[in-house]
Design an enzyme around this catalytic site. Structure first.
Site, PDB file in Angstrom:
ATOM      1  N   SER A 168       0.852  -1.193   0.000  1.00 52.38           N
ATOM      2  CA  SER A 168       0.000   0.000   0.000  1.00 52.38           C
ATOM      3  C   SER A 168       0.889   1.244   0.000  1.00 52.38           C
ATOM      4  CB  SER A 168      -0.850   0.014   1.281  1.00 52.38           C
ATOM      5  OG  SER A 168      -1.554   1.228   1.400  1.00 52.38           O
ATOM      6  N   TYR A 184      -1.933  -0.694  10.479  1.00 52.17           N
ATOM      7  CA  TYR A 184      -2.087  -1.007   9.047  1.00 52.17           C
ATOM      8  C   TYR A 184      -0.783  -0.700   8.310  1.00 52.17           C
ATOM      9  CZ  TYR A 184      -3.920  -1.092   4.279  1.00 52.17           C
ATOM     10  OH  TYR A 184      -4.124  -1.377   2.948  1.00 52.17           O
TER      11      TYR A 184
HETATM   12  P1  NDP Z   1     -11.624  -5.744  -0.308  1.00 52.95           P
HETATM   13  O1  NDP Z   1     -12.176  -5.598   1.052  1.00 52.95           O
HETATM   14  O2  NDP Z   1     -12.501  -5.452  -1.458  1.00 52.95           O
HETATM   15  O3  NDP Z   1     -10.986  -7.192  -0.474  1.00 52.95           O
HETATM   16  C1  NDP Z   1     -10.312  -7.830   0.557  1.00 52.95           C
HETATM   17  C2  NDP Z   1     -10.247  -9.301   0.250  1.00 52.95           C
HETATM   18  O4  NDP Z   1      -9.509  -9.954   1.286  1.00 52.95           O
HETATM   19  C3  NDP Z   1     -11.614  -9.966   0.196  1.00 52.95           C
HETATM   20  O5  NDP Z   1     -11.658 -10.804  -0.937  1.00 52.95           O
HETATM   21  C4  NDP Z   1     -11.673 -10.781   1.470  1.00 52.95           C
HETATM   22  O6  NDP Z   1     -12.431 -11.970   1.245  1.00 52.95           O
HETATM   23  C5  NDP Z   1     -10.196 -11.124   1.651  1.00 52.95           C
HETATM   24  N1  NDP Z   1      -9.878 -11.532   3.014  1.00 52.95           N
HETATM   25  C6  NDP Z   1      -9.975 -10.816   4.147  1.00 52.95           C
HETATM   26  N2  NDP Z   1      -9.642 -11.567   5.214  1.00 52.95           N
HETATM   27  C7  NDP Z   1      -9.310 -12.789   4.728  1.00 52.95           C
HETATM   28  C8  NDP Z   1      -8.890 -14.004   5.318  1.00 52.95           C
HETATM   29  N3  NDP Z   1      -8.731 -14.129   6.633  1.00 52.95           N
HETATM   30  N4  NDP Z   1      -8.658 -15.065   4.521  1.00 52.95           N
HETATM   31  C9  NDP Z   1      -8.826 -14.957   3.187  1.00 52.95           C
HETATM   32  N5  NDP Z   1      -9.211 -13.846   2.568  1.00 52.95           N
HETATM   33  C10 NDP Z   1      -9.467 -12.770   3.331  1.00 52.95           C
HETATM   34  O7  NDP Z   1     -10.335  -4.783  -0.330  1.00 52.95           O
HETATM   35  P2  NDP Z   1      -9.218  -4.528  -1.452  1.00 52.95           P
HETATM   36  O8  NDP Z   1      -9.443  -5.319  -2.645  1.00 52.95           O
HETATM   37  O9  NDP Z   1      -9.080  -3.067  -1.547  1.00 52.95           O
HETATM   38  O10 NDP Z   1      -7.938  -5.072  -0.693  1.00 52.95           O
HETATM   39  C11 NDP Z   1      -7.023  -5.957  -1.304  1.00 52.95           C
HETATM   40  C12 NDP Z   1      -5.622  -5.616  -0.818  1.00 52.95           C
HETATM   41  O11 NDP Z   1      -5.268  -4.320  -1.303  1.00 52.95           O
HETATM   42  C13 NDP Z   1      -5.492  -5.567   0.691  1.00 52.95           C
HETATM   43  O12 NDP Z   1      -4.288  -6.199   1.069  1.00 52.95           O
HETATM   44  C14 NDP Z   1      -5.432  -4.074   0.985  1.00 52.95           C
HETATM   45  O13 NDP Z   1      -4.730  -3.804   2.168  1.00 52.95           O
HETATM   46  C15 NDP Z   1      -4.709  -3.578  -0.245  1.00 52.95           C
HETATM   47  N6  NDP Z   1      -4.872  -2.160  -0.519  1.00 52.95           N
HETATM   48  C16 NDP Z   1      -6.096  -1.638  -0.842  1.00 52.95           C
HETATM   49  C17 NDP Z   1      -6.225  -0.279  -1.056  1.00 52.95           C
HETATM   50  C18 NDP Z   1      -7.535   0.360  -1.352  1.00 52.95           C
HETATM   51  O14 NDP Z   1      -7.627   1.597  -1.313  1.00 52.95           O
HETATM   52  N7  NDP Z   1      -8.575  -0.393  -1.679  1.00 52.95           N
HETATM   53  C19 NDP Z   1      -5.080   0.638  -0.964  1.00 52.95           C
HETATM   54  C20 NDP Z   1      -3.845  -0.026  -0.651  1.00 52.95           C
HETATM   55  C21 NDP Z   1      -3.760  -1.370  -0.439  1.00 52.95           C
HETATM   56  P3  NDP Z   1     -13.351 -12.734   2.302  1.00 52.95           P
HETATM   57  O15 NDP Z   1     -13.923 -11.699   3.224  1.00 52.95           O
HETATM   58  O16 NDP Z   1     -14.371 -13.409   1.436  1.00 52.95           O
HETATM   59  O17 NDP Z   1     -12.444 -13.705   2.985  1.00 52.95           O
END
Ligand code: NDP
Length: 247
Positions: A140, A153
């Site tokens: 990030s 975070y």
């Molecule tokens: P979302 O919330 O849309 O997606 C997060 C994903 O992580 C979901 O598919 C969720 O699936 C999965 N997840 C969470 N906990 C678990 C777990 N214990 N086991 C397996 N899967 C898990 O957010 P983003 O797509 O934005 O986030 C994706 C990545 O990008 C993250 O690492 C985030 O920190 C990073 N990021 C995002 C930014 C943004 O602005 N959106 C900026 C910078 C970084 P489920 O709940 O079904 O398990």
């Protein structure tokens, strides 16, 4: 064995993971989708198949090493190889340290750091054996800049970058042909804010994203380009954020 690459994607049930899965499945990859919400994964497999792609899902909680190992093994047993692992699963429950939201701290450390580590640990034996592979870790902008309210975070995302760089040196030294890439996004419109447990902080962040957030397809397109680079070259780190975002 398929001519297509086999890409395993954690966090594939929404946001960046989902968008990357759709993009890769539409171009060069068979995708293996991992997350906890089975219905979402099932729907995505259907959607990809309807568009002519190939996909498989495996319900996986990345905080459980045994489940991550099962995921990677399923991909290799089914398709005979694993070319790409994208560690996208993550949460961002911001809060000031004084609030002592210990459960949020633990969850971030378990999902963002340990989940990424488990993915790397489980996939490396196969990639080392193949002498090829590509590990893409989602960090990030917060892995480059710390700010009030985002301590844990940022720490987890800094850790993802540290782990990725150490891994890059290790696999380069071992002459494995394994590539390591870090993708550091800024404000991207996904479901990420739903992981913020303090309603007021969630609302403030939502306002910021409403003003600045960009489409998740922008990140998917960056990941697509990272994957498409010839195998002798690695894009080791990409920062991608809204043009208007200051930090
Ligand atoms: P979302 O919330 O849309 O997606 C997060 C994903 O992580 C979901 O598919 C969720 O699936 C999965 N997840 C969470 N906990 C678990 C777990 N214990 N086991 C397996 N899967 C898990 O957010 P983003 O797509 O934005 O986030 C994706 C990545 O990008 C993250 O690492 C985030 O920190 C990073 N990021 C995002 C930014 C943004 O602005 N959106 C900026 C910078 C970084 P489920 O709940 O079904 O398990």
């Amino acid at each position: 064995m398929s001519e297509k690459k086999v890409a395993i994607i954690t966090g594939a049930s929404s946001g960046i993971g989902e968008a990357a899965a759709k993009s890769l499945a539409a171009t060069s990859c068979i995708v293996v989708l991992a997350a906890r919400r089975e219905e979402r994964l099932k729907e995505l497999v259907k959607e990809i198949e309807m568009s002519g792609g190939e996909a498989l899902y495996c319900v996986t909680d990345v905080t459980k090493n045994s489940e991550v190992e099962t995921l990677i093994k399923l991909a290799v047993d089914t398709y005979g190889k694993v070319d790409i692992l994208i560690n996208s699963a993550g949460i961002m429950p911001h809060s000031p340290l004084k609030d002592q939201r210990i459960q949020d701290w633990d969850n971030m450390i378990d999902i963002n750091i340990k989940g990424t580590l488990y993915g790397i640990g489980a996939v490396l034996p196969y990639m080392n054996e193949q002498k090829s592979g590509h590990i893409i870790n989602i960090s990030s902008v917060a892995g480059h800049y710390a700010h009030a309210g985002g301590a844990v975070y940022s720490a987890t995302k800094w850790a993802v970058r540290a782990i990725s760089e150490s891994l890059r040196e290790e696999v380069a030294q071992d002459d494995t042909n394994i590539r390591v890439s870090i993708v550091s996004p800024g404000a991207i419109n996904t479901e990420l804010l739903s992981s913020i447990t303090d309603p007021e902080i969630r609302e403030n962040n939502a306002k910021f994203y409403e003003n600045f957030g960009i489409s998740v397809e922008r990140v998917a397109s960056a990941i697509q380009q990272i994957v498409d680079v010839p195998a002798d070259t690695a894009w080791n780190e990409v920062i991608i954020r809204p043009t208007k975002q200051v930090r």
